[in-house]
Every structure is written in C-alpha cells, then in structure tokens.
Write a protein that holds these residues in place. Structure first.
Motif, PDB file in Angstrom:
ATOM      1  N   TYR A 110     -27.911 -14.167  26.202  1.00 61.08           N
ATOM      2  CA  TYR A 110     -26.493 -13.897  25.953  1.00 61.08           C
ATOM      3  C   TYR A 110     -25.633 -14.783  26.837  1.00 61.08           C
ATOM      4  O   TYR A 110     -25.874 -14.911  28.034  1.00 61.08           O
ATOM      5  N   ARG A 111     -24.623 -15.340  26.225  1.00 60.47           N
ATOM      6  CA  ARG A 111     -23.756 -16.250  26.966  1.00 60.47           C
ATOM      7  C   ARG A 111     -22.746 -15.515  27.831  1.00 60.47           C
ATOM      8  O   ARG A 111     -22.396 -15.989  28.910  1.00 60.47           O
ATOM      9  N   TYR A 112     -22.260 -14.367  27.348  1.00 56.14           N
ATOM     10  CA  TYR A 112     -21.188 -13.669  28.055  1.00 56.14           C
ATOM     11  C   TYR A 112     -21.619 -12.257  28.460  1.00 56.14           C
ATOM     12  O   TYR A 112     -22.258 -11.547  27.673  1.00 56.14           O
ATOM     13  N   TRP A 113     -21.221 -11.880  29.664  1.00 53.15           N
ATOM     14  CA  TRP A 113     -21.515 -10.555  30.208  1.00 53.15           C
ATOM     15  C   TRP A 113     -20.253  -9.955  30.803  1.00 53.15           C
ATOM     16  O   TRP A 113     -19.449 -10.666  31.417  1.00 53.15           O
ATOM     17  N   GLY A 114     -20.119  -8.642  30.637  1.00 53.22           N
ATOM     18  CA  GLY A 114     -19.064  -7.934  31.334  1.00 53.22           C
ATOM     19  C   GLY A 114     -19.544  -7.486  32.703  1.00 53.22           C
ATOM     20  O   GLY A 114     -20.710  -7.694  33.059  1.00 53.22           O
ATOM     21  N   GLN A 115     -18.643  -6.842  33.450  1.00 58.50           N
ATOM     22  CA  GLN A 115     -18.965  -6.374  34.796  1.00 58.50           C
ATOM     23  C   GLN A 115     -19.608  -4.988  34.794  1.00 58.50           C
ATOM     24  O   GLN A 115     -20.274  -4.619  35.751  1.00 58.50           O
ATOM     25  N   GLY A 116     -19.399  -4.238  33.735  1.00 60.16           N
ATOM     26  CA  GLY A 116     -20.044  -2.942  33.611  1.00 60.16           C
ATOM     27  C   GLY A 116     -19.135  -1.761  33.871  1.00 60.16           C
ATOM     28  O   GLY A 116     -18.121  -1.875  34.550  1.00 60.16           O
ATOM     29  N   THR A 117     -19.548  -0.618  33.318  1.00 53.77           N
ATOM     30  CA  THR A 117     -18.864   0.637  33.548  1.00 53.77           C
ATOM     31  C   THR A 117     -19.925   1.704  33.824  1.00 53.77           C
ATOM     32  O   THR A 117     -20.965   1.735  33.167  1.00 53.77           O
ATOM     33  N   GLN A 118     -19.661   2.550  34.811  1.00 58.16           N
ATOM     34  CA  GLN A 118     -20.655   3.525  35.246  1.00 58.16           C
ATOM     35  C   GLN A 118     -20.647   4.753  34.353  1.00 58.16           C
ATOM     36  O   GLN A 118     -19.583   5.320  34.063  1.00 58.16           O
ATOM     37  N   VAL A 119     -21.838   5.170  33.959  1.00 57.85           N
ATOM     38  CA  VAL A 119     -22.035   6.424  33.226  1.00 57.85           C
ATOM     39  C   VAL A 119     -22.992   7.282  34.033  1.00 57.85           C
ATOM     40  O   VAL A 119     -24.090   6.830  34.376  1.00 57.85           O
ATOM     41  N   THR A 120     -22.563   8.481  34.351  1.00 56.16           N
ATOM     42  CA  THR A 120     -23.396   9.410  35.103  1.00 56.16           C
ATOM     43  C   THR A 120     -23.554  10.693  34.305  1.00 56.16           C
ATOM     44  O   THR A 120     -22.564  11.312  33.911  1.00 56.16           O
ATOM     45  N   VAL A 121     -24.809  11.079  34.063  1.00 57.03           N
ATOM     46  CA  VAL A 121     -25.109  12.275  33.287  1.00 57.03           C
ATOM     47  C   VAL A 121     -25.852  13.249  34.188  1.00 57.03           C
ATOM     48  O   VAL A 121     -26.933  12.934  34.688  1.00 57.03           O
ATOM     49  N   SER A 122     -25.283  14.419  34.377  1.00 62.72           N
ATOM     50  CA  SER A 122     -25.916  15.421  35.232  1.00 62.72           C
ATOM     51  C   SER A 122     -26.541  16.515  34.375  1.00 62.72           C
ATOM     52  O   SER A 122     -26.074  16.817  33.280  1.00 62.72           O
ATOM     53  N   SER A 123     -27.588  17.100  34.920  1.00 64.68           N
ATOM     54  CA  SER A 123     -28.326  18.133  34.164  1.00 64.68           C
ATOM     55  C   SER A 123     -27.746  19.512  34.381  1.00 64.68           C
ATOM     56  O   SER A 123     -26.895  19.716  35.219  1.00 64.68           O
TER      57      SER A 123
END
Length: 123
Positions: A110-123
């Motif tokens: 992939y040529r382009y990447w974003g910086q990301g976003t955090q996803v947190t899933v708790s039980s």
C-alpha cells in the motif's frame, strides 16, 4: 501529497458496534483499493480488509461476517463498520490506500497509510 485521516475510534463494551471513517485528501482515490489494518500491543500488524473499486472485498478470517468496509467516492472516504466487537479487536486501526499487486494482506503493497485511531473493547 495524499493524507489519510482516521476517526471514530473509542472505548466500547464487547458486543457493541463502532464505525470508523477515513478521509483522504490530496487527490481522488476513487480508482484505488482502500482498506484497513490494525495493530494490537505486542502483536504483528494485521490485515483487516480491503475494498476494490469494482466492489469486491476481502476480509481477514477473524473479522469476516462482523466487519464491513464501504466507501463514498464523492467524499473520498472509506469506512469500517464493526459489529459484535470482541476484546481481541482492541487495536489501533489504520486506513490504507493504493494497493499495488494481488496480495492485499501485504502491508508493504500500500502506498498510503493513515496514523490510526484507537479502538478499545472491554469485556
């Protein structure tokens, strides 16, 4: 200069849903495959899914049936709808675009990447 900016991450409970967005700027990506990877602490970067321009998609086994990628070319954006979230889905989710070659699971393609976003899933 193409930029990908993710949004929509957050903290949720197991079983909840979340929708991530990725907005592209710099040029139109309507002719390019776009998708998502994720990176969890202590784990290798993992392919989540990809959506080609013809509407064909591919997903990792771990998310197939729960996650769906869509795109809006008028907004130069791609989305990741995540349902039935599990604690093991906790990760930073990264948007990718402009796939070269036939192996979408290969992050180097992939040529382009974003910086990301955090996803947190708790039980």
């Amino acid at each position: 200069q193409v930029q990908l900016v993710e949004s929509g991450g957050g903290s949720v409970q197991a079983g909840d849903s979340l929708r991530l967005s990725c907005a592209a700027s710099g040029r139109s990506l309507s002719g390019n495959a776009m998708g998502w990877f994720r990176r969890a602490p202590g784990r290798e970067r993992e392919f989540v899914g990809v959506l080609w321009t013809g509407g064909i998609s591919r997903y990792a086994d771990s998310v197939r049936g729960r996650f769906t990628i869509s795109r809006d070319n008028t907004k130069n954006a791609v989305y990741l709808q995540m349902n039935s979230l599990k604690p093991e889905d906790t990760a930073v989710y990264l948007c990718v675009a402009a796939l070269s070659g036939p192996v979408p699971e290969d992050g180097t393609a992939y040529r382009y990447w974003g910086q990301g976003t955090q996803v947190t899933v708790s039980s």
